[in-house]
Design a protein around this motif. Structure first.
Motif, PDB file in Angstrom:
ATOM      1  N   SER A 118       0.839  -1.214   0.000  1.00 45.10           N
ATOM      2  CA  SER A 118       0.000   0.000   0.000  1.00 45.10           C
ATOM      3  C   SER A 118       0.862   1.247   0.000  1.00 45.10           C
ATOM      4  O   SER A 118       0.521   2.256  -0.628  1.00 45.10           O
ATOM      5  CB  SER A 118      -0.918   0.021   1.225  1.00 45.10           C
ATOM      6  OG  SER A 118      -1.803  -1.061   1.192  1.00 45.10           O
ATOM      7  N   GLU A 119       1.988   1.158   0.701  1.00 46.21           N
ATOM      8  CA  GLU A 119       2.940   2.272   0.717  1.00 46.21           C
ATOM      9  C   GLU A 119       3.466   2.532  -0.712  1.00 46.21           C
ATOM     10  O   GLU A 119       3.450   3.665  -1.196  1.00 46.21           O
ATOM     11  CB  GLU A 119       4.092   1.911   1.669  1.00 46.21           C
ATOM     12  CG  GLU A 119       5.273   2.846   1.641  1.00 46.21           C
ATOM     13  CD  GLU A 119       4.945   4.182   2.281  1.00 46.21           C
ATOM     14  OE1 GLU A 119       4.200   4.186   3.279  1.00 46.21           O
ATOM     15  OE2 GLU A 119       5.426   5.212   1.765  1.00 46.21           O
ATOM     16  N   LYS A 120       3.866   1.446  -1.393  1.00 44.19           N
ATOM     17  CA  LYS A 120       4.388   1.610  -2.754  1.00 44.19           C
ATOM     18  C   LYS A 120       3.332   2.148  -3.712  1.00 44.19           C
ATOM     19  O   LYS A 120       3.633   2.916  -4.628  1.00 44.19           O
ATOM     20  CB  LYS A 120       4.881   0.258  -3.294  1.00 44.19           C
ATOM     21  CG  LYS A 120       6.160  -0.229  -2.629  1.00 44.19           C
ATOM     22  CD  LYS A 120       6.546  -1.596  -3.192  1.00 44.19           C
ATOM     23  CE  LYS A 120       7.404  -2.355  -2.208  1.00 44.19           C
ATOM     24  NZ  LYS A 120       7.311  -3.805  -2.358  1.00 44.19           N
ATOM     25  N   LEU A 121       2.091   1.713  -3.512  1.00 44.69           N
ATOM     26  CA  LEU A 121       1.017   2.076  -4.446  1.00 44.69           C
ATOM     27  C   LEU A 121       0.266   3.322  -3.991  1.00 44.69           C
ATOM     28  O   LEU A 121      -0.681   3.744  -4.651  1.00 44.69           O
ATOM     29  CB  LEU A 121       0.037   0.896  -4.569  1.00 44.69           C
ATOM     30  CG  LEU A 121       0.615  -0.391  -5.168  1.00 44.69           C
ATOM     31  CD1 LEU A 121      -0.307  -1.587  -4.897  1.00 44.69           C
ATOM     32  CD2 LEU A 121       0.811  -0.232  -6.672  1.00 44.69           C
ATOM     33  N   ASN A 122       0.654   3.880  -2.852  1.00 43.20           N
ATOM     34  CA  ASN A 122      -0.013   5.051  -2.292  1.00 43.20           C
ATOM     35  C   ASN A 122      -1.507   4.795  -2.067  1.00 43.20           C
ATOM     36  O   ASN A 122      -2.372   5.560  -2.486  1.00 43.20           O
ATOM     37  CB  ASN A 122       0.201   6.277  -3.189  1.00 43.20           C
ATOM     38  CG  ASN A 122      -0.204   7.559  -2.492  1.00 43.20           C
ATOM     39  OD1 ASN A 122      -0.198   7.630  -1.260  1.00 43.20           O
ATOM     40  ND2 ASN A 122      -0.580   8.572  -3.262  1.00 43.20           N
ATOM     41  N   LEU A 123      -1.809   3.690  -1.402  1.00 42.88           N
ATOM     42  CA  LEU A 123      -3.193   3.305  -1.127  1.00 42.88           C
ATOM     43  C   LEU A 123      -3.406   3.190   0.376  1.00 42.88           C
ATOM     44  O   LEU A 123      -2.440   3.103   1.145  1.00 42.88           O
ATOM     45  CB  LEU A 123      -3.503   1.961  -1.792  1.00 42.88           C
ATOM     46  CG  LEU A 123      -3.462   1.967  -3.327  1.00 42.88           C
ATOM     47  CD1 LEU A 123      -3.551   0.555  -3.866  1.00 42.88           C
ATOM     48  CD2 LEU A 123      -4.567   2.845  -3.889  1.00 42.88           C
ATOM     49  N   ALA A 124      -4.685   3.184   0.777  1.00 42.07           N
ATOM     50  CA  ALA A 124      -5.030   3.047   2.197  1.00 42.07           C
ATOM     51  C   ALA A 124      -6.239   2.119   2.335  1.00 42.07           C
ATOM     52  O   ALA A 124      -7.347   2.549   2.603  1.00 42.07           O
ATOM     53  CB  ALA A 124      -5.336   4.421   2.798  1.00 42.07           C
ATOM     54  N   PRO A 125      -6.016   0.821   2.115  1.00 41.14           N
ATOM     55  CA  PRO A 125      -7.146  -0.119   2.093  1.00 41.14           C
ATOM     56  C   PRO A 125      -7.777  -0.309   3.466  1.00 41.14           C
ATOM     57  O   PRO A 125      -7.094  -0.293   4.487  1.00 41.14           O
ATOM     58  CB  PRO A 125      -6.484  -1.428   1.626  1.00 41.14           C
ATOM     59  CG  PRO A 125      -5.061  -1.299   2.058  1.00 41.14           C
ATOM     60  CD  PRO A 125      -4.716   0.155   1.912  1.00 41.14           C
ATOM     61  N   LYS A 126      -9.097  -0.486   3.457  1.00 37.39           N
ATOM     62  CA  LYS A 126      -9.817  -0.811   4.690  1.00 37.39           C
ATOM     63  C   LYS A 126      -9.801  -2.330   4.864  1.00 37.39           C
ATOM     64  O   LYS A 126     -10.097  -3.074   3.931  1.00 37.39           O
ATOM     65  CB  LYS A 126     -11.239  -0.264   4.626  1.00 37.39           C
ATOM     66  CG  LYS A 126     -11.256   1.270   4.597  1.00 37.39           C
ATOM     67  CD  LYS A 126     -12.656   1.819   4.696  1.00 37.39           C
ATOM     68  CE  LYS A 126     -13.396   1.765   3.393  1.00 37.39           C
ATOM     69  NZ  LYS A 126     -13.347   3.000   2.610  1.00 37.39           N
ATOM     70  N   VAL A 127      -9.454  -2.750   6.060  1.00 45.64           N
ATOM     71  CA  VAL A 127      -9.160  -4.164   6.303  1.00 45.64           C
ATOM     72  C   VAL A 127      -9.894  -4.637   7.553  1.00 45.64           C
ATOM     73  O   VAL A 127     -10.023  -3.896   8.528  1.00 45.64           O
ATOM     74  CB  VAL A 127      -7.629  -4.341   6.463  1.00 45.64           C
ATOM     75  CG1 VAL A 127      -7.275  -5.706   6.991  1.00 45.64           C
ATOM     76  CG2 VAL A 127      -6.918  -4.084   5.132  1.00 45.64           C
ATOM     77  N   LEU A 128     -10.391  -5.867   7.486  1.00 40.92           N
ATOM     78  CA  LEU A 128     -10.979  -6.512   8.660  1.00 40.92           C
ATOM     79  C   LEU A 128     -10.106  -7.700   9.055  1.00 40.92           C
ATOM     80  O   LEU A 128      -9.502  -8.349   8.194  1.00 40.92           O
ATOM     81  CB  LEU A 128     -12.401  -7.009   8.344  1.00 40.92           C
ATOM     82  CG  LEU A 128     -13.360  -5.974   7.764  1.00 40.92           C
ATOM     83  CD1 LEU A 128     -14.706  -6.620   7.431  1.00 40.92           C
ATOM     84  CD2 LEU A 128     -13.553  -4.812   8.731  1.00 40.92           C
ATOM     85  N   LEU A 129     -10.053  -7.973  10.335  1.00 41.28           N
ATOM     86  CA  LEU A 129      -9.306  -9.131  10.832  1.00 41.28           C
ATOM     87  C   LEU A 129     -10.255 -10.322  10.856  1.00 41.28           C
ATOM     88  O   LEU A 129     -11.282 -10.300  11.543  1.00 41.28           O
ATOM     89  CB  LEU A 129      -8.784  -8.859  12.243  1.00 41.28           C
ATOM     90  CG  LEU A 129      -7.970  -7.574  12.423  1.00 41.28           C
ATOM     91  CD1 LEU A 129      -7.618  -7.383  13.907  1.00 41.28           C
ATOM     92  CD2 LEU A 129      -6.706  -7.601  11.565  1.00 41.28           C
ATOM     93  N   GLU A 130      -9.915 -11.361  10.090  1.00 41.66           N
ATOM     94  CA  GLU A 130     -10.752 -12.562  10.095  1.00 41.66           C
ATOM     95  C   GLU A 130     -10.433 -13.389  11.333  1.00 41.66           C
ATOM     96  O   GLU A 130      -9.268 -13.660  11.636  1.00 41.66           O
ATOM     97  CB  GLU A 130     -10.511 -13.397   8.835  1.00 41.66           C
ATOM     98  CG  GLU A 130     -11.385 -14.645   8.787  1.00 41.66           C
ATOM     99  CD  GLU A 130     -11.320 -15.390   7.470  1.00 41.66           C
ATOM    100  OE1 GLU A 130     -10.624 -14.926   6.540  1.00 41.66           O
ATOM    101  OE2 GLU A 130     -11.975 -16.448   7.385  1.00 41.66           O
ATOM    102  N   VAL A 131     -11.483 -13.789  12.051  1.00 39.77           N
ATOM    103  CA  VAL A 131     -11.310 -14.559  13.273  1.00 39.77           C
ATOM    104  C   VAL A 131     -12.063 -15.887  13.122  1.00 39.77           C
ATOM    105  O   VAL A 131     -13.238 -15.911  12.760  1.00 39.77           O
ATOM    106  CB  VAL A 131     -11.843 -13.791  14.509  1.00 39.77           C
ATOM    107  CG1 VAL A 131     -11.544 -14.561  15.784  1.00 39.77           C
ATOM    108  CG2 VAL A 131     -11.230 -12.389  14.586  1.00 39.77           C
ATOM    109  N   ASN A 132     -11.376 -16.965  13.400  1.00 41.25           N
ATOM    110  CA  ASN A 132     -11.982 -18.298  13.315  1.00 41.25           C
ATOM    111  C   ASN A 132     -12.599 -18.627  14.672  1.00 41.25           C
ATOM    112  O   ASN A 132     -12.028 -19.380  15.459  1.00 41.25           O
ATOM    113  CB  ASN A 132     -10.908 -19.309  12.901  1.00 41.25           C
ATOM    114  CG  ASN A 132     -11.464 -20.704  12.689  1.00 41.25           C
ATOM    115  OD1 ASN A 132     -12.672 -20.940  12.858  1.00 41.25           O
ATOM    116  ND2 ASN A 132     -10.596 -21.618  12.325  1.00 41.25           N
TER     117      ASN A 132
END
Ligand code: PLP
Length: 232
Positions: A118-132
């Protein structure tokens, strides 16, 4: 056979079910986002969903997301793409520019890879933590007891926007097991939220699929991932 009217009618019906379940949980319908999971259908059905006003489209395999993303044109309404299935680290770079949300961050190594790309691509993705939460051996995701120790390490993420938790209910045990799993994710969130560094939010709970989304909403889901019920 693609039947846009059928898809639109299914979507409308599911939206009503979402609204009722949200009200039962004391929230407005707008508090829950419907992510249409299109892994079992083609671009024609995606076009039908877009025409019916759905903007959040999910795929479980990165390659399928790439292919369907490429098949849409600038003339189509804008799509918010969600990756809901496992993301291999060697597919991060290609996937990131296409997606708004990644529901399936399931290791610290993957989070670090998303951060550096994301740093290289200049992005800021929204992310969720998957929990089993169900502990099914076939499922990806952090173990519930891994989540609290992970939180301090998330303070170093500048690009990755951690926004919540995601789970899939146990494959066995029916509605009562699903409710237990969804409640467990909400309780884990309630426990973890006050311990998060300031750059991390656990507001979103992505849980519930075609067979159990109403239960998930009653237990606090803010995002439901629905596939088969849309195309039945
Ligand atoms: C396929 C899939 C869904 C949707 O499942 P349906 O039962 O078809 O609604 C939701 N989440 C994930 C991670 C999936 O792979």
């Amino acid at each position: 056979m693609i039947d846009p009217q059928k898809t639109a009618a299914n979507l409308a019906h599911i939206r009503e079910q979402i609204a009722s379940a949200a009200l039962r949980s004391g929230r407005p319908a707008g508090a829950v986002t419907l992510v249409a999971v299109t892994k079992s259908v083609g671009v024609g059905e995606i076009a039908a969903l877009l025409a019916a006003g759905c903007r959040d489209i999910g795929e479980s395999r990165p390659q399928d997301l790439w292919q369907k993303h490429a098949a849409l044109t600038p003339a189509d309404p804008p799509v918010r793409w969600h990756l809901v299935g496992h993301l291999q680290r060697n597919k991060v770079r290609r996937t990131l520019p296409m997606v708004e949300w990644i529901h399936s961050a399931d290791s610290a190594r993957l989070l670090n890879e998303i951060e550096s790309e994301s740093e290289k691509l200049n992005l800021a993705p929204k992310v969720l933590l998957e929990v089993n939460v169900s502990g099914d051996a076939t499922k990806h995701g952090f173990r519930p007891d891994e989540v609290l120790p992970l939180l301090p390490t998330l303070a170093g993420l500048v690009r990755v926007q951690v926004r919540g938790l995601m789970t899939m209910a146990s494959l066995e045990g029916g509605p009562s097991a699903a409710r237990r799993d969804f409640a467990a994710l909400r309780e884990l969130r309630d426990l973890a939220a006050p311990l998060c560094p300031p750059n991390v939010s656990l507001h979103e709970l992505s849980m519930g699929m075609s067979g159990d989304f109403e239960i998930a909403i009653e237990e606090g889901a803010t995002m439901v991932r629905i596939g088969s019920a849309l195309f039945a």
